[in-house]
Scaffold this motif. Structure first.
Motif, PDB file in Angstrom:
ATOM      1  N   ALA A   1       0.837  -1.200   0.000  1.00 14.58           N
ATOM      2  CA  ALA A   1       0.000   0.000   0.000  1.00 14.58           C
ATOM      3  C   ALA A   1       0.871   1.248   0.000  1.00 14.58           C
ATOM      4  CB  ALA A   1      -0.917  -0.017   1.217  1.00 14.58           C
TER       5      ALA A   1
ATOM      6  N   VAL B   1     -11.966  -1.064  -8.145  1.00 16.87           N
ATOM      7  CA  VAL B   1     -11.512  -0.224  -7.030  1.00 16.87           C
ATOM      8  C   VAL B   1     -10.520  -0.965  -6.133  1.00 16.87           C
ATOM      9  CG1 VAL B   1     -13.614   1.150  -7.036  1.00 16.87           C
ATOM     10  CG2 VAL B   1     -13.471  -0.868  -5.580  1.00 16.87           C
ATOM     11  N   LEU B   2     -10.114  -2.161  -6.552  1.00 14.62           N
ATOM     12  CA  LEU B   2      -9.177  -2.944  -5.729  1.00 14.62           C
ATOM     13  C   LEU B   2      -7.851  -2.188  -5.616  1.00 14.62           C
ATOM     14  CD1 LEU B   2      -8.899  -5.689  -4.268  1.00 14.62           C
ATOM     15  CD2 LEU B   2      -7.913  -6.591  -6.357  1.00 14.62           C
ATOM     16  N   GLY B   3      -7.470  -1.876  -4.394  1.00 13.46           N
ATOM     17  CA  GLY B   3      -6.206  -1.173  -4.193  1.00 13.46           C
ATOM     18  C   GLY B   3      -6.308   0.323  -4.434  1.00 13.46           C
TER      19      GLY B   3
ATOM     20  N   ILE C   1      -9.452   2.196  -3.432  1.00 13.04           N
ATOM     21  CA  ILE C   1     -10.829   2.412  -2.994  1.00 13.04           C
ATOM     22  C   ILE C   1     -10.984   3.761  -2.290  1.00 13.04           C
ATOM     23  CG2 ILE C   1     -10.709   1.365  -0.683  1.00 13.04           C
ATOM     24  CD1 ILE C   1     -13.334  -0.098  -1.437  1.00 13.04           C
ATOM     25  N   ARG C   2      -9.863   4.317  -1.881  1.00 17.28           N
ATOM     26  CA  ARG C   2      -9.914   5.520  -1.043  1.00 17.28           C
ATOM     27  C   ARG C   2     -10.806   6.646  -1.582  1.00 17.28           C
ATOM     28  NH1 ARG C   2      -6.848   6.298   3.437  1.00 17.28           N
ATOM     29  NH2 ARG C   2      -5.578   4.487   3.014  1.00 17.28           N
TER      30      ARG C   2
ATOM     31  N   LEU D   1     -14.753   6.458  -0.698  1.00 19.00           N
ATOM     32  CA  LEU D   1     -15.228   6.228   0.666  1.00 19.00           C
ATOM     33  C   LEU D   1     -15.906   7.468   1.217  1.00 19.00           C
ATOM     34  CD1 LEU D   1     -12.133   4.369   2.173  1.00 19.00           C
ATOM     35  CD2 LEU D   1     -14.227   3.401   1.242  1.00 19.00           C
TER      36      LEU D   1
ATOM     37  N   LEU E   1     -17.244   7.750   7.018  1.00 14.69           N
ATOM     38  CA  LEU E   1     -17.350   6.628   7.956  1.00 14.69           C
ATOM     39  C   LEU E   1     -16.717   5.352   7.415  1.00 14.69           C
ATOM     40  CD1 LEU E   1     -21.011   7.094   9.196  1.00 14.69           C
ATOM     41  CD2 LEU E   1     -18.917   7.373  10.527  1.00 14.69           C
ATOM     42  N   GLY E   2     -16.176   5.426   6.222  1.00 19.85           N
ATOM     43  CA  GLY E   2     -15.586   4.226   5.644  1.00 19.85           C
ATOM     44  C   GLY E   2     -16.566   3.448   4.799  1.00 19.85           C
ATOM     45  N   GLY E   3     -17.769   3.959   4.635  1.00 20.94           N
ATOM     46  CA  GLY E   3     -18.730   3.317   3.744  1.00 20.94           C
ATOM     47  C   GLY E   3     -18.292   3.504   2.299  1.00 20.94           C
ATOM     48  N   VAL E   4     -18.609   2.518   1.454  1.00 23.17           N
ATOM     49  CA  VAL E   4     -18.197   2.604   0.053  1.00 23.17           C
ATOM     50  C   VAL E   4     -19.320   3.249  -0.753  1.00 23.17           C
ATOM     51  CG1 VAL E   4     -17.399   1.312  -1.941  1.00 23.17           C
ATOM     52  CG2 VAL E   4     -16.863   0.491   0.362  1.00 23.17           C
TER      53      VAL E   4
ATOM     54  N   TRP F   1     -24.564  -4.813   5.907  1.00 25.49           N
ATOM     55  CA  TRP F   1     -24.048  -3.503   5.498  1.00 25.49           C
ATOM     56  C   TRP F   1     -22.523  -3.509   5.532  1.00 25.49           C
ATOM     57  CZ3 TRP F   1     -21.166  -0.019   8.510  1.00 25.49           C
ATOM     58  CH2 TRP F   1     -20.949   1.222   7.904  1.00 25.49           C
TER      59      TRP F   1
ATOM     60  N   TYR G   1     -21.068  -2.857   2.099  1.00 23.33           N
ATOM     61  CA  TYR G   1     -21.105  -1.411   1.927  1.00 23.33           C
ATOM     62  C   TYR G   1     -20.046  -0.678   2.743  1.00 23.33           C
ATOM     63  CZ  TYR G   1     -25.319  -2.216  -0.656  1.00 23.33           C
ATOM     64  OH  TYR G   1     -26.199  -2.665  -1.602  1.00 23.33           O
ATOM     65  N   HIS G   2     -19.143  -1.415   3.334  1.00 23.11           N
ATOM     66  CA  HIS G   2     -18.093  -0.749   4.094  1.00 23.11           C
ATOM     67  C   HIS G   2     -16.736  -1.205   3.600  1.00 23.11           C
ATOM     68  CE1 HIS G   2     -15.502   0.454   7.460  1.00 23.11           C
ATOM     69  NE2 HIS G   2     -16.392   1.398   7.650  1.00 23.11           N
ATOM     70  N   ARG G   3     -15.764  -0.298   3.640  1.00 23.93           N
ATOM     71  CA  ARG G   3     -14.451  -0.591   3.123  1.00 23.93           C
ATOM     72  C   ARG G   3     -13.843  -1.814   3.799  1.00 23.93           C
ATOM     73  NH1 ARG G   3      -9.431   2.888   3.730  1.00 23.93           N
ATOM     74  NH2 ARG G   3      -7.802   1.526   2.936  1.00 23.93           N
TER      75      ARG G   3
ATOM     76  N   TYR H   1     -15.439  -4.957   2.628  1.00 24.80           N
ATOM     77  CA  TYR H   1     -14.953  -5.219   1.271  1.00 24.80           C
ATOM     78  C   TYR H   1     -13.586  -5.886   1.344  1.00 24.80           C
ATOM     79  CZ  TYR H   1     -12.700  -3.853  -3.146  1.00 24.80           C
ATOM     80  OH  TYR H   1     -12.005  -3.835  -4.324  1.00 24.80           O
TER      81      TYR H   1
ATOM     82  N   ALA I   1      -2.817  -5.698  -3.464  1.00 25.34           N
ATOM     83  CA  ALA I   1      -3.540  -4.437  -3.621  1.00 25.34           C
ATOM     84  C   ALA I   1      -3.400  -3.559  -2.386  1.00 25.34           C
ATOM     85  CB  ALA I   1      -5.012  -4.726  -3.902  1.00 25.34           C
ATOM     86  N   GLY I   2      -2.536  -3.944  -1.478  1.00 24.26           N
ATOM     87  CA  GLY I   2      -2.280  -3.093  -0.323  1.00 24.26           C
ATOM     88  C   GLY I   2      -3.236  -3.301   0.834  1.00 24.26           C
ATOM     89  N   ILE I   3      -4.051  -4.347   0.756  1.00 27.96           N
ATOM     90  CA  ILE I   3      -4.967  -4.628   1.862  1.00 27.96           C
ATOM     91  C   ILE I   3      -4.206  -5.392   2.933  1.00 27.96           C
ATOM     92  CG2 ILE I   3      -6.977  -5.994   2.531  1.00 27.96           C
ATOM     93  CD1 ILE I   3      -8.090  -5.397  -0.292  1.00 27.96           C
TER      94      ILE I   3
END
Lengths: 508, 342, 384
Positions: free
Chosen positions: A329, A359-361, A363-364, A367, A370-373, B195, B199-201, B204, B219-221
């Motif tokens: 990352a 959005v893999l890698g 995703i920022r 967001l 709250l971190g929701g996508v 959710w 729907y949350h990072r 995911y 991918a840096g996860i």
């Protein structure tokens, strides 16, 4: 002319995914000869021997064994008939001793009674004496060096009375000394009437040990030679083919500032041997720096080290910032994009749909606090990618698995480029792609170079190297055997360097 | 859609095999199934019994499911559930205002469940210990610890076969029949995890790690973080299963053989498989399991032997769980073979 | 999934439409194990069978799959409206039975081993288990002294009041017997009373392990107060005796509730009787009448508790034959073996037993209470 022990006639192999691995290949082995099978990676050597040894069925063509057409449906059947193969990855049971491994799976070998054990030991000792293959029989094989394990594998085959022994790149795992010990043994086996098929891409070894050699290129037989009548130069040319592409596509361009600087990079590999053994190079803005070489010489490890997936020593800097101790990352955040060599394993998540992969890698930007996508926004982005990189997909909700290989790769490349990187590492970017997709990706790489991106290209495809590279390093056993500017590229030189032969004039 | 069709086929198959078993036993299978359905859904009271039985299973199933989404095989729900139950009940040793008392009990139970999951995560991420091994061991630790506390420390002074009753200030208010407001916990956690996963990072990332850890890492996860999150959330969920069983269901105590906590944790695995490891599927799967369990208990009242009921119940559950179980196994096999280059 | 649920609901409603039958049945609902324990549960069955015969009723019985089912099961039984009486057998129903009785006030319940909770539709069937326990304690202690053992033992089920009461009586009886021995026979050492709680009523293997440990600790007289679990204690006593080459004890086991001597003739010296059958029979009679619920307490005065007599032994051998129980010989042989064992111990044992029983009937002995954890803890401290 001697009657062939085994002949493969007009063998064609098409894999279920449509890849054509072999086309009308003819291959014949005579009794009592060591027969070299030479070719680049992907030339079809392994596929051919897998067909011969019963691991794969041919799509067309036939195998004739001792004058009779045969069809083996399993390696066990082939073994029964007298054909044995030693793979690069040995089929030994680690905690078992050498003797147990040899007895394992042999006729009636379910229970190793004391009486039978003694009988087996006698036979194996006879075989060792006759062949010169010495190996301890009472030590768990996992405690033995690789070279000795290999001897046990060969003994295992001899114990089963094979007449044709196929060795798949037997020297790839050996030290030079072990190689020196192996060759006389192969000669001795041939003298005793066994036939040996010896697979390699190393030219010197062909000359050193074989009687005849068959050269494969892109799934076709290109030549069969009696070894004494050929030369390293001829074999190199046969192996890599003729130069076909003129280097007109690439406009000369003054090199820009250094983007990636690598100093004496070392990466530990399996079994304690370094996979990358001290390489140094620079990649400049607006330049494609290519690393050529037969696969398995440390290229993958080098790339994985640079993108943060493997530990390494030495120094590597991206735009003056050290990569030491950074994870994927953090390195990506410095401006690195990566097209991995195996997109299924590293680049995409096949069960994820197109949006999720897009959005893999990265995703920022999608967001909320709250971190929701924000999937709606991500979907727009994915749709843009599909259009921009002409990816054919059923839709953005389709799983990546449902896309063709070329479209998967385009999706992956599009995603990586959307990060607006400073350095792109492309590892075998066109492998397994059809002609159109290959063309698309290569044109894209050239355009990006012209736009000033620094590109590190790793490829086993010499056409690709010749077409794209500004400078080429050839990697062999963890080091660069030479670095050539594009103007000095020469098929013969490349072939020799890839075969591990040092060439005069190539810079170390 | 395909999943639903698959489940229906599996159900039909399970029911038929179950019927064959009963017929071979010399019983009338359709009469027995009728008794099962009537017992589970025959009237409103029976329905509340079925629902209240399903509720903790939702939570333990979610424990398994969220870990499975992260590529792990977490069978620690049983231990975390026991710990949650005993911690929730112990909160009754203190006096607090109604409502607040319940909130504190749930908070402490959730904390305890997460703490019980923490060693599993640490052992896996630091020492590479397989979570199956560590959860099995911790399940036993939890079992004996809970048994000790229930028998020796929390036992009722008059009625020795159970602990003291959870004080009214700590109970979920009753709704109807056997159903209490504890349903809000199960449904709430299921909706939250739905959710979270989609729907949350972080969710995911959990799914990415579960499907392809190498690609996720490239991918840096952070693979360890995703696994840690999945295990901790699972620990909380399982602990709440134990808590609502004690605070939201008659007899509002733990029996001294732990029988009213039973195998909630292990049954949750079956429920997760029936529900395809999807939070919303699990809500359905738990209800289905509740119908079977409640209905089967009522079959017993009709003089059908307990053993036969359990066989039939097992056959149907296995049939329903099989498709997802096979999918998980295939994935594991693919991963292991993928690591051995040919 | 939704379709399945819908289909299930429809089927369920159809099932509900089946008409109920007239209320001519009684149902026994067992809390942990059903009939087959040759003790408590079978005694309840026995009383219910007699009542069913005498009053012309059909008898049903079922066993809980787990404590989770108690309330739902009782409610399901009650809502059929088919039963004149639902007999809850076992103290574990302590929470569920009154709850169900409150939910279904039209349904009559009997609670074996538990109180009626002041509910008009519940009859509580309680026993003075201390009395049977004390009588067994007297015999066990005197036999132990006669053979020079340092202790007597008991294998108990779960920690619940009816078992506590047995234990308390047993401890008291043993101490009384040591005193009696010193007064009438000669000097005697103090005896220890070792009680092991296995934690279940359906675990014969656990009962056997517990009894073996007690025998090793020198307690060769063991009272079983664990239902099906203490069948294992009988095995342990017989095995230890036969291993020592004897055809009767020591070690001796003592049964509970029923006269269990026939199970291991020669190795079971007596049984602490508790007439669950009488109580259940009386409960059925109550259910057919109009009297509101109350607690029926049976003690030695009502012949509800006691130490098994020769007549009891003959009755139960007879019952065992009728039930097809595989006796260890002809009924006569079995009875002879049992009585032979009784004759093998000193005659004064039976004299002391008679004396104690007389004092008990006359109200001249007050047995310790053991209805709560505190009370049993006190008893244990006083008679260790």
């Amino acid at each position: 002319m001697t009657q062939a022990l085994l002949s493969a006639e007009k063998i064609t192999k098409v894999y279920p995914d449509g890849t054509v691995a072999l086309t009308d290949v003819d291959f014949a082995v005579r009794p009592g000869e060591v027969h070299g099978l030479l070719g680049e990676n992907g030339a079809g050597k392994t596929t051919l021997t897998k067909i011969i040894s019963g691991l794969l069925p041919p799509t067309a063509g036939r195998i004739v064994w001792r004058g009779k057409p045969v069809q083996f449906s399993s390696p066990r059947e082939a073994l029964k008939a007298g054909i044995g193969m030693v793979h690069q990855h040995f089929a030994l049971v680690g905690p078992f001793t050498g003797l147990e491994n040899i007895a394992l799976g042999a006729e009636g070998g379910r229970i190793l009674s004391a009486v039978r054990a003694a009988a087996i030991r006698r036979r194996v000792e006879e075989l060792m004496a006759a062949s010169g293959l010495q190996a301890p029989l009472d030590v768990p094989v996992e405690e033995l060096p690789v070279g000795v394990q290999q001897r046990l594998e060969i003994l295992k085959m001899l114990f089963r009375d094979v007449e044709l022994l196929i060795l798949d790149e037997p020297t790839a795992v050996l030290t030079p000394q072990e190689v020196d010990e192996l060759f006389p043994i192969l000669r001795r086996l041939a003298a005793q009437g066994k036939s040996v098929v010896f697979i390699t891409h190393k030219l010197r070894e062909i000359l050193a040990v074989t009687d005849r050699v068959t050269v494969l290129r892109r799934g076709r037989t290109v030549a069969v030679r009696d070894t004494p009548d050929t030369t390293v130069e001829e074999l190199a040319q046969l192996m890599v083919g003729e130069a076909v592409v003129a280097k007109v596509r690439r406009a000369p361009r003054p090199p820009g500032p250094v983007v990636l600087r690598v100093q004496d990079l070392r990466v530990p590999g399996a079994q304690g041997r370094p996979a990358v053994d001290g390489v140094s190079f620079e990649v400049r803005s607006g330049e494609i720096f290519a690393i050529a070489g037969v696969q398995g010489n440390g290229q993958s490890e080098l790339v994985e080290a640079l993108v943060g997936l493997r530990p390494w020593t030495g120094e590597a800097e991206l735009l003056g910032r050290s990569l030491r101790g950074k994870g994927p990352a953090q390195i990506a955040a410095l401006g690195l994009a990566h097209i991995p060599e195996d997109r299924h394993a590293l680049g995409l998540i096949l069960e994820f749909n197109v949006v999720e992969n897009a959005v893999l890698g990265r995703i920022r930007p999608f967001l909320d606090p709250l971190g929701g996508v924000r999937w709606r926004r991500a979907t727009h982005f994915a749709q843009d990618l599909l259009t921009k990189f002409s990816v054919q997909a059923r839709g953005v909700r389709a799983p990546a698995r449902s896309l063709s290989g070329g479209n998967q790769q385009k999706l992956l490349v599009g995603r990586e480029l959307s990060k607006t990187p400073k350095l792109l590492i492309a590892n075998q970017p066109t492998r397994g792609l059809d002609v159109a997709a290959t063309r698309y990706i290569r044109d894209l790489l050239l355009r990006l170079r012209d736009e000033g991106l620094a590109i590190l290209l790793v490829s086993a495809d010499l056409d690709e190297i010749v077409e794209l590279a500004d400078r080429v390093a050839v990697m062999y056993r963890g080091t660069f055997t030479g670095v050539l500017p594009a103007e000095e590229l020469d098929w013969e030189k490349l072939g020799l360097l890839m075969g591990g032969v040092a060439v005069q004039g190539a810079r170390e | 859609m395909r999943a639903i069709l698959e489940s229906l086929l599996a159900l039909a198959l399970g029911v038929l095999v179950g019927a064959a078993v009963m017929a071979a036993w010399g019983r009338d299978p359709w009469g027995a199934y009728g008794a099962l359905l009537q017992g589970a859904l025959g009237n409103l009271r029976a329905l509340t019994s079925t629902l209240s039985r399903s509720l903790p299973l939702v939570l333990t199933a979610l424990t398994f499911a969220v870990a499975a989404r992260a590529g792990m095989f977490n069978i620690g729900a049983q231990g975390q559930m026991l710990v949650g139950a005993v911690v929730a009940l112990s909160t009754g040793l203190f006096t607090l205002p109604a409502g607040l008392h319940l909130g504190v009990a749930l908070a402490l139970a959730g904390l305890a469940g997460a703490l019980w999951a923490l060693p599993v995560a640490l052992l896996k991420l630091v020492r590479g210990v397989n979570e199956v091994i560590s959860t099995i061991m911790l399940n036993w630790v939890a079992h004996w610890l809970t048994l000790y506390l229930v028998v020796q420390k929390l036992s009722d002074r008059v009625v020795g076969q159970r602990t003291f009753l959870a004080p009214a200030s700590m109970r979920f208010p009753p709704l109807y029949g056997e159903l209490t407001w504890s349903w809000t916990v199960s449904v709430g956690v299921a909706l939250f995890l739905f959710w979270f996963l989609w729907y949350h990072r972080q969710g995911y990332e959990v799914r990415a790690v579960g499907l392809n850890p190498k690609a996720a890492r490239a991918a840096g996860i952070s693979v360890p973080r995703a696994m840690l999150v999945a295990l901790l959330l699972g620990g909380i969920s399982a602990a709440w299963a134990g808590a609502i069983q004690v605070l939201g269901r008659f007899p509002y105590a733990i029996t001294s053989d732990l029988a009213n906590l039973g195998n909630l944790g292990f049954d949750g695995i079956a429920v997760a498989l029936i529900g395809r490891n999807h939070p919303l599927g699990i809500l359905g799967g738990a209800f289905f399991f509740g119908v079977l369990a409640t209905g089967a208990a009522r079959m017993g009242l009709r003089g059908i032997p307990l053993e036969m009921i359990q066989i039939v119940q097992g056959v149907i559950v296995v049939a329903m769980a099989a498709p997802e179980a096979l999918r998980l196994l295939r994935r594991v096999r693919r991963r292991t073979t993928a690591e051995v280059p040919v | 999934m939704r379709k399945v649920v819908l289909a299930l609901v429809v089927l369920g409603v159809l099932g509900l439409a089946l008409p109920g039958l007239a209320a001519k049945k009684i149902c026994l609902y067992f809390d942990q194990t059903g009939p087959g324990d040759l003790s408590f549960n079978d005694m309840a069955m026995l009383g219910a069978q007699r009542a069913a015969q005498d009053f012309g009723l059909e008898l049903y019985y079922t066993t809980a799959a787990s404590p989770l089912e108690f309330l739902s099961d009782l409610a399901s039984l009650a809502e059929t409206g088919e039963y004149v009486l639902i007999v809850g057998v076992g103290f574990l129903l302590f929470d569920a039975l009154p709850e169900a009785a409150r939910l279904y006030p039209q349904q009559k319940f009997a609670f074996v081993d538990g109180p009626n909770f002041g509910l008009p539709n519940v009859i509580g069937l309680l026993f003075k288990e201390q009395e049977g326990g004390a009588l067994a304690g007297v015999v066990a202690a005197l036999v132990a002294l006669a053979y020079g053992d340092p202790a007597v033992g008991a294998v108990a089920g779960m920690e619940i009041p009816p078992v506590w009461r047995y234990e308390a009586g047993y401890r008291f009886g043993a101490y009384w017997a040591v005193d009696w021995y010193r007064r009438n026979v000669g000097p005697a050492p103090d005896l220890r009373v070792l009680v092991t709680y296995v934690g279940r009523f359906d675990d014969p293997a656990g009962g056997k392990v517990a009894a073996e440990a007690l025998i090793r600790a020198g307690a060769r007289n063991i009272l079983g107060i664990a239902g099906g679990t203490h069948l294992g204690a009988f095995d342990a006593a017989e095995e230890a005796g036969r291993a020592a080459g004897r055809t009767y004890g020591p070690p001796f086991a003592y049964g509970a509730d029923a006269a269990q001597e026939y199970i291991k003739p020669g190795f079971i010296l007596g049984s602490a009787r508790k007439r669950v059958d009488t109580a259940v029979y009386e409960a059925v009679r109550w259910a057919l009448g109009t009297e509101p619920g109350f607690n029926l307490v049976l003690g030695i005065a009502q012949e509800g508790t006691g130490f098994s007599t020769e007549e009891d032994i003959r009755t139960f051998v007879d019952l065992a034959v009728k039930a097809g129980y595989p006796l260890a010989g002809t009924p006569e042989e079995v009875i002879n073996a049992i009585l032979g064992a009784r004759r093998s111990v000193p005659e004064y044992v039976w004299r002391a037993l008679a004396e104690f029983e007389e004092l008990l009937r006359a109200g001249k002995i007050e047995l310790p209470a053991a209805d709560t954890a505190e009370q049993i803890a006190e008893v244990r401290a006083r008679y260790p």
